[in-house]
Design a protein around this motif. Structure first.
Motif, mmCIF file in Angstrom:
data_model
loop_
_atom_site.group_PDB
_atom_site.id
_atom_site.type_symbol
_atom_site.label_atom_id
_atom_site.label_comp_id
_atom_site.label_asym_id
_atom_site.label_seq_id
_atom_site.Cartn_x
_atom_site.Cartn_y
_atom_site.Cartn_z
ATOM 1 N N PHE A 183 -54.236 34.052 41.946
ATOM 2 C CA PHE A 183 -55.114 32.888 41.972
ATOM 3 C C PHE A 183 -54.565 31.675 41.223
ATOM 4 O O PHE A 183 -54.994 30.549 41.466
ATOM 5 C CB PHE A 183 -56.482 33.245 41.387
ATOM 6 N N PHE A 184 -53.633 31.904 40.302
ATOM 7 C CA PHE A 184 -53.129 30.809 39.466
ATOM 8 C C PHE A 184 -51.616 30.755 39.457
ATOM 9 O O PHE A 184 -50.988 30.612 38.399
ATOM 10 C CB PHE A 184 -53.684 30.939 38.042
ATOM 11 N N ALA A 185 -51.028 30.863 40.648
ATOM 12 C CA ALA A 185 -49.577 30.761 40.753
ATOM 13 C C ALA A 185 -49.084 29.419 40.223
ATOM 14 O O ALA A 185 -47.975 29.320 39.693
ATOM 15 C CB ALA A 185 -49.146 30.941 42.214
ATOM 16 N N LYS A 186 -49.930 28.383 40.323
ATOM 17 C CA LYS A 186 -49.526 27.059 39.829
ATOM 18 C C LYS A 186 -49.367 27.066 38.314
ATOM 19 O O LYS A 186 -48.558 26.301 37.770
ATOM 20 C CB LYS A 186 -50.542 26.001 40.249
ATOM 21 N N VAL A 187 -50.113 27.914 37.615
ATOM 22 C CA VAL A 187 -49.949 28.026 36.165
ATOM 23 C C VAL A 187 -48.616 28.677 35.837
ATOM 24 O O VAL A 187 -47.897 28.251 34.920
ATOM 25 C CB VAL A 187 -51.120 28.804 35.529
ATOM 26 N N ASN A 188 -48.256 29.716 36.586
ATOM 27 C CA ASN A 188 -46.949 30.338 36.393
ATOM 28 C C ASN A 188 -45.829 29.344 36.677
ATOM 29 O O ASN A 188 -44.831 29.287 35.953
ATOM 30 C CB ASN A 188 -46.803 31.568 37.289
ATOM 31 N N ALA A 189 -45.990 28.565 37.746
ATOM 32 C CA ALA A 189 -44.960 27.576 38.083
ATOM 33 C C ALA A 189 -44.825 26.531 36.983
ATOM 34 O O ALA A 189 -43.705 26.137 36.605
ATOM 35 C CB ALA A 189 -45.299 26.906 39.414
ATOM 36 N N ALA A 190 -45.951 26.064 36.456
ATOM 37 C CA ALA A 190 -45.916 25.088 35.359
ATOM 38 C C ALA A 190 -45.276 25.698 34.119
ATOM 39 O O ALA A 190 -44.517 25.022 33.398
ATOM 40 C CB ALA A 190 -47.330 24.605 35.046
ATOM 41 N N THR A 191 -45.568 26.966 33.853
ATOM 42 C CA THR A 191 -44.991 27.649 32.694
ATOM 43 C C THR A 191 -43.472 27.693 32.801
ATOM 44 O O THR A 191 -42.758 27.397 31.828
ATOM 45 C CB THR A 191 -45.548 29.076 32.583
ATOM 46 N N VAL A 192 -42.970 28.050 33.975
ATOM 47 C CA VAL A 192 -41.527 28.119 34.179
ATOM 48 C C VAL A 192 -40.897 26.736 34.004
ATOM 49 O O VAL A 192 -39.863 26.589 33.325
ATOM 50 C CB VAL A 192 -41.204 28.694 35.574
ATOM 51 N N ARG A 193 -41.501 25.704 34.588
ATOM 52 C CA ARG A 193 -40.924 24.352 34.478
ATOM 53 C C ARG A 193 -40.885 23.878 33.030
ATOM 54 O O ARG A 193 -39.899 23.294 32.580
ATOM 55 C CB ARG A 193 -41.735 23.372 35.340
ATOM 56 N N VAL A 194 -41.965 24.112 32.307
ATOM 57 C CA VAL A 194 -42.026 23.654 30.916
ATOM 58 C C VAL A 194 -41.002 24.395 30.065
ATOM 59 O O VAL A 194 -40.280 23.786 29.263
ATOM 60 C CB VAL A 194 -43.446 23.831 30.350
ATOM 61 N N ASN A 377 -56.488 31.250 29.536
ATOM 62 C CA ASN A 377 -56.761 32.589 30.050
ATOM 63 C C ASN A 377 -57.296 32.491 31.472
ATOM 64 O O ASN A 377 -58.189 31.674 31.753
ATOM 65 C CB ASN A 377 -57.770 33.303 29.157
ATOM 66 N N ALA A 378 -56.780 33.331 32.359
ATOM 67 C CA ALA A 378 -57.191 33.277 33.762
ATOM 68 C C ALA A 378 -58.678 33.551 33.923
ATOM 69 O O ALA A 378 -59.370 32.873 34.697
ATOM 70 C CB ALA A 378 -56.378 34.286 34.575
ATOM 71 N N GLY A 379 -59.190 34.547 33.201
ATOM 72 C CA GLY A 379 -60.612 34.862 33.312
ATOM 73 C C GLY A 379 -61.494 33.715 32.882
ATOM 74 O O GLY A 379 -62.529 33.433 33.513
ATOM 75 N N CYS A 380 -61.110 33.027 31.805
ATOM 76 C CA CYS A 380 -61.887 31.868 31.351
ATOM 77 C C CYS A 380 -61.843 30.739 32.379
ATOM 78 O O CYS A 380 -62.851 30.062 32.609
ATOM 79 C CB CYS A 380 -61.352 31.362 30.000
ATOM 80 N N LEU A 381 -60.673 30.542 32.981
ATOM 81 C CA LEU A 381 -60.552 29.509 34.020
ATOM 82 C C LEU A 381 -61.526 29.786 35.171
ATOM 83 O O LEU A 381 -62.193 28.873 35.669
ATOM 84 C CB LEU A 381 -59.117 29.452 34.541
ATOM 85 N N LEU A 382 -61.607 31.054 35.583
ATOM 86 C CA LEU A 382 -62.511 31.419 36.670
ATOM 87 C C LEU A 382 -63.976 31.286 36.254
ATOM 88 O O LEU A 382 -64.797 30.728 36.984
ATOM 89 C CB LEU A 382 -62.242 32.854 37.112
ATOM 90 N N GLN A 383 -64.302 31.799 35.065
ATOM 91 C CA GLN A 383 -65.685 31.812 34.607
ATOM 92 C C GLN A 383 -66.215 30.401 34.363
ATOM 93 O O GLN A 383 -67.320 30.050 34.796
ATOM 94 C CB GLN A 383 -65.786 32.651 33.324
ATOM 95 N N ILE A 384 -65.449 29.589 33.674
ATOM 96 C CA ILE A 384 -65.890 28.216 33.385
ATOM 97 C C ILE A 384 -65.957 27.414 34.675
ATOM 98 O O ILE A 384 -66.884 26.622 34.886
ATOM 99 C CB ILE A 384 -64.964 27.560 32.348
ATOM 100 N N GLY A 385 -64.989 27.638 35.566
ATOM 101 C CA GLY A 385 -65.008 26.938 36.846
ATOM 102 C C GLY A 385 -66.235 27.277 37.664
ATOM 103 O O GLY A 385 -66.769 26.431 38.393
ATOM 104 N N ARG A 386 -66.713 28.488 37.531
ATOM 105 C CA ARG A 386 -67.887 28.937 38.280
ATOM 106 C C ARG A 386 -69.127 28.141 37.891
ATOM 107 O O ARG A 386 -69.985 27.859 38.735
ATOM 108 C CB ARG A 386 -68.116 30.426 38.019
ATOM 109 N N PHE A 387 -69.232 27.747 36.625
ATOM 110 C CA PHE A 387 -70.462 27.109 36.145
ATOM 111 C C PHE A 387 -70.304 25.621 35.836
ATOM 112 O O PHE A 387 -71.263 24.995 35.388
ATOM 113 C CB PHE A 387 -70.980 27.850 34.907
ATOM 114 N N THR A 388 -69.133 25.083 36.059
ATOM 115 C CA THR A 388 -68.921 23.650 35.842
ATOM 116 C C THR A 388 -69.121 22.922 37.157
ATOM 117 O O THR A 388 -68.347 23.101 38.097
ATOM 118 C CB THR A 388 -67.510 23.382 35.286
#
Length: 411
Positions: A183-194, A377-388
């Motif tokens: 679900f968050f491949a873009k986070v992995n990609a950003a991590t590698v670039r940084v 954290n991936a879980g926090c991203l999903l949970q907060i996104g659900r209610f924002t």
């Protein structure tokens, strides 16, 4: 549950305002000291495993906010990690939904296949609201947690090796995660670039799977050990650090030495592996930045993921990394110590409490009028996104660093 660990608790109550379930219910049995009392009764044989004991242990998020709050040094993390396997052995909750969760989420290939159907469901564009309202709370939670993602993103792969920009300062291995890679491949990609921009050679070992975090936090210890051994084998040696961008995974991998302490074949390897584990913000805080930062004009509300702040005691480093971005203004969030309700798969297994906590966290985040919400954290991203619901972008801190280095802004 060791008697000497239980007896450290003096029942002072300093843990109460930090405990999410106690804050929600005001029920003493839903607090750390109440659960410790139940554990003590069970240890003396005065309470059975199952029934009320299981109910109150299961309702604990394992956020560990009580640990840094305790003036007596109670190691609640060890207590809850001892209680849950005992429940698995003596009073297992072998429900169909629970079996589904643990047959799906620790296995990226299965999760990706399920996510494809989820994306197709999203593309229909019509949510069967009446039907959903009739489903069990757990099924509704599963449906609502699916983030907006494209099919091609589900199959994105992190490069096996990425060379550093300029001279190499570190050689690191990256955990690509389970839900993270799906679900968050873009986070992995950003991590590698940084990391590459900061002079790191980045290797994403093939063959890696689940690190065992979900299993360990749910009392499935033998399953967690199996995942840990596989992770150690997949990564091998030859790295200065093993980088993780998911708080719950990093917390568990730092415990591999203890988890496999009774395994003569893996004991030393596990301890050496655990000593090299670093959260990505932890590593970036250790490395003096060499990549230029461009301004990102944004008010950023940083949400502390529980297993980063409470288990790994990493709170200053993410803020240091974000504050180093020109234009970023960090804003404090009310009730920062209260969990968002994600807690691994807690939001699926205890959906009612998780929903209350998710809404509470979203309201606190909305109150500071931030331009961006960041959490590691991936879980926090999903949970907060659900209610924002106000459209505020929710990102991993490394994505903001990546935007600054690339000069692409924050939105």
């Amino acid at each position: 549950m060791k008697r000497e660990l239980l007896d450290v608790c003096v029942h002072c109550g300093f843990c109460l305002p930090t405990c999410p379930t106690y804050v929600l219910t005001g029920d003493e049995a839903e607090s750390p000291r109440g659960r410790i009392y139940l554990m003590s009764l069970a240890e003396r044989g005065e309470a059975s495993i199952g029934g009320a004991f299981t109910e109150h242990i299961d309702s604990c998020l394992g956020c560990l906010a009580c640990v840094p709050a305790c003036p007596s040094g109670v190691q609640y993390n060890l207590l809850i990690e001892a209680a849950r396997p005992r429940i698995e052995e003596e009073a297992p909750r072998d429900t169909l939904f629970r079996r589904l969760v643990f047959a799906l989420f620790p296995y990226p290939r299965r999760l990706r296949a399920a996510a494809v159907f989820g994306v197709l469901y999203q593309r229909i564009g019509i949510r069967p609201t009446r039907l959903l309202a009739r489903l069990p709370a757990r099924a509704r939670a599963l449906e609502s947690l699916l983030p907006p993602v494209r099919v091609r993103d589900l199959f994105a792969r992190t490069p096996r090796a990425t060379l550093p920009a300029g001279s190499a300062r570190r050689r690191v291995a990256l955990l690509t995660g389970c839900a993270q890679r799906v679900f968050f491949a873009k986070v992995n990609a950003a991590t590698v670039r940084v990391l590459a921009a900061e002079g790191c050679e980045v290797v994403a070992p093939r063959g890696q799977g689940c690190c065992g975090a979900l299993s360990l936090h749910s009392g499935r210890d033998e399953e967690a050990r199996r995942f840990a051994r596989r992770t150690i084998d997949a990564f091998g040696d030859g790295y200065d650090a093993i980088v993780v961008n998911v708080a719950g995974c990093g917390s568990t991998m730092k415990e591999y030495g203890e988890l496999l302490s009774a395994d003569p074949e893996y004991r030393e390897r596990a301890a050496a592996f655990a000593a090299k584990v670093r959260d990505v913000t932890e590593l970036l805080a250790e490395l003096p930045p060499v990549a230029p930062r461009h301004p990102v004009e944004a008010r950023v509300a940083y949400h502390d993921a529980c297993h980063l702040a409470n288990a790994q005691r990493i709170t200053a480093e993410p803020r240091q990394v974000l504050a180093a971005i020109p234009g970023v203004v960090l804003v404090d969030v009310p009730e920062a110590q209260i969990c968002c309700g994600s807690a691994g798969v807690y939001n699926l297994l205890q959906p009612e409490a998780a929903e209350e906590l998710g809404k509470r966290k979203a309201a606190n985040l909305a109150s500071v009028a931030a331009d961006v919400i960041a959490t590691a954290n991936a879980g926090c991203l999903l949970q907060i996104g659900r209610f924002t619901s106000d459209g505020t972008p929710i990102v991993h801190p490394v994505e903001l660093v990546d935007a600054s280095i690339r000069g692409t802004g924050s939105k």
